[in-house]
Design a protein around this motif. Structure first.
Motif, mmCIF file in Angstrom:
data_model
loop_
_atom_site.group_PDB
_atom_site.id
_atom_site.type_symbol
_atom_site.label_atom_id
_atom_site.label_comp_id
_atom_site.label_asym_id
_atom_site.label_seq_id
_atom_site.Cartn_x
_atom_site.Cartn_y
_atom_site.Cartn_z
ATOM 1 N N ARG A 66 0.838 -1.195 0.000
ATOM 2 C CA ARG A 66 0.000 0.000 0.000
ATOM 3 C C ARG A 66 0.871 1.243 0.000
ATOM 4 N NH1 ARG A 66 -2.792 -0.130 6.058
ATOM 5 N NH2 ARG A 66 -1.106 0.932 7.206
ATOM 6 N N VAL A 104 2.362 -4.995 2.865
ATOM 7 C CA VAL A 104 1.296 -5.258 3.827
ATOM 8 C C VAL A 104 1.274 -6.723 4.223
ATOM 9 C CG1 VAL A 104 -1.195 -5.214 4.230
ATOM 10 C CG2 VAL A 104 -0.092 -3.341 2.971
ATOM 11 N N VAL A 131 -0.430 -4.162 10.571
ATOM 12 C CA VAL A 131 -1.688 -4.856 10.314
ATOM 13 C C VAL A 131 -2.371 -5.231 11.622
ATOM 14 C CG1 VAL A 131 -2.702 -6.934 9.335
ATOM 15 C CG2 VAL A 131 -1.016 -5.657 8.041
ATOM 16 N N MET A 172 -9.664 -7.108 5.098
ATOM 17 C CA MET A 172 -9.267 -6.031 5.988
ATOM 18 C C MET A 172 -10.406 -5.737 6.952
ATOM 19 S SD MET A 172 -7.309 -3.488 3.302
ATOM 20 C CE MET A 172 -8.847 -2.992 2.521
ATOM 21 N N LEU A 189 -10.880 -1.356 10.178
ATOM 22 C CA LEU A 189 -10.139 -0.343 9.435
ATOM 23 C C LEU A 189 -10.118 0.991 10.177
ATOM 24 C CD1 LEU A 189 -11.434 -1.246 5.904
ATOM 25 C CD2 LEU A 189 -9.026 -1.238 6.587
ATOM 26 N N GLU A 207 -5.782 5.523 9.162
ATOM 27 C CA GLU A 207 -4.387 5.284 8.803
ATOM 28 C C GLU A 207 -4.235 4.217 7.725
ATOM 29 O OE1 GLU A 207 -2.226 4.447 12.404
ATOM 30 O OE2 GLU A 207 -2.106 6.561 12.962
ATOM 31 N N ASP A 208 -5.274 3.450 7.491
ATOM 32 C CA ASP A 208 -5.240 2.446 6.431
ATOM 33 C C ASP A 208 -5.551 3.035 5.066
ATOM 34 O OD1 ASP A 208 -4.688 0.215 8.161
ATOM 35 O OD2 ASP A 208 -6.790 0.276 8.798
ATOM 36 N N TYR A 255 -3.896 0.414 -2.656
ATOM 37 C CA TYR A 255 -3.408 -0.934 -2.400
ATOM 38 C C TYR A 255 -3.062 -1.610 -3.719
ATOM 39 C CZ TYR A 255 -4.607 -0.635 2.513
ATOM 40 O OH TYR A 255 -4.644 -0.282 3.848
#
Length: 122
Positions: free
Chosen positions: A38, A48, A64, A83, A86, A89-90, A94
């Motif tokens: 990402r 990731v 993660v 995912m 969430l 910050e994610d 990707y």
């Protein structure tokens, strides 16, 4: 000739979940390890998660925090990234990744998909 196509990115609220998919073609998929990376604006591209060719071995970045799961379906030539939980910050683009042999040095080359945008709102 190798193509990776990501999908599944979306706008989601904090605490929500998304499932990303990466469809591969032009390779013997079952022979290739795969990875998800990402990249947020102004940041470098970070690994990731990765998964071995058979799916038995997985590796995850510390950030993660046990929230993401990488998996693959070799019959469908597809790798997934589930995912959960969430956070903002994610938020990033990707990318799906694999490596292929090349006729020129260094004789291996990274192959990237076009990326899929994940945006997490607070």
């Amino acid at each position: 000739q190798v193509q990776l196509v990501e999908s599944g990115g979306d706008l989601v609220q904090a605490g929500g979940s998304l499932r990303l998919s990466c469809a591969a073609s032009g390779i013997i998929f079952s022979n290739n390890a795969m990875g998800w990376y990402r990249q947020a604006p102004g940041k470098k591209r970070d690994l990731v998660a990765s998964i071995s060719s058979g799916g038995s071995t997985t590796n995850y970045a510390d950030f993660v925090k046990g929230r993401f799961t990488i998996s693959r379906d070799n019959a469908k030539n597809t790798v997934y990234l589930q995912m959960n939980s969430l956070t903002p910050e994610d938020t990033a683009v990707y990318y799906c990744n694999t490596r292929k042999l090349s006729s020129t040095p260094p004789y291996v080359v990274d192959v990237w998909g076009q990326g899929t945008q994940v945006t997490v709102s607070s």
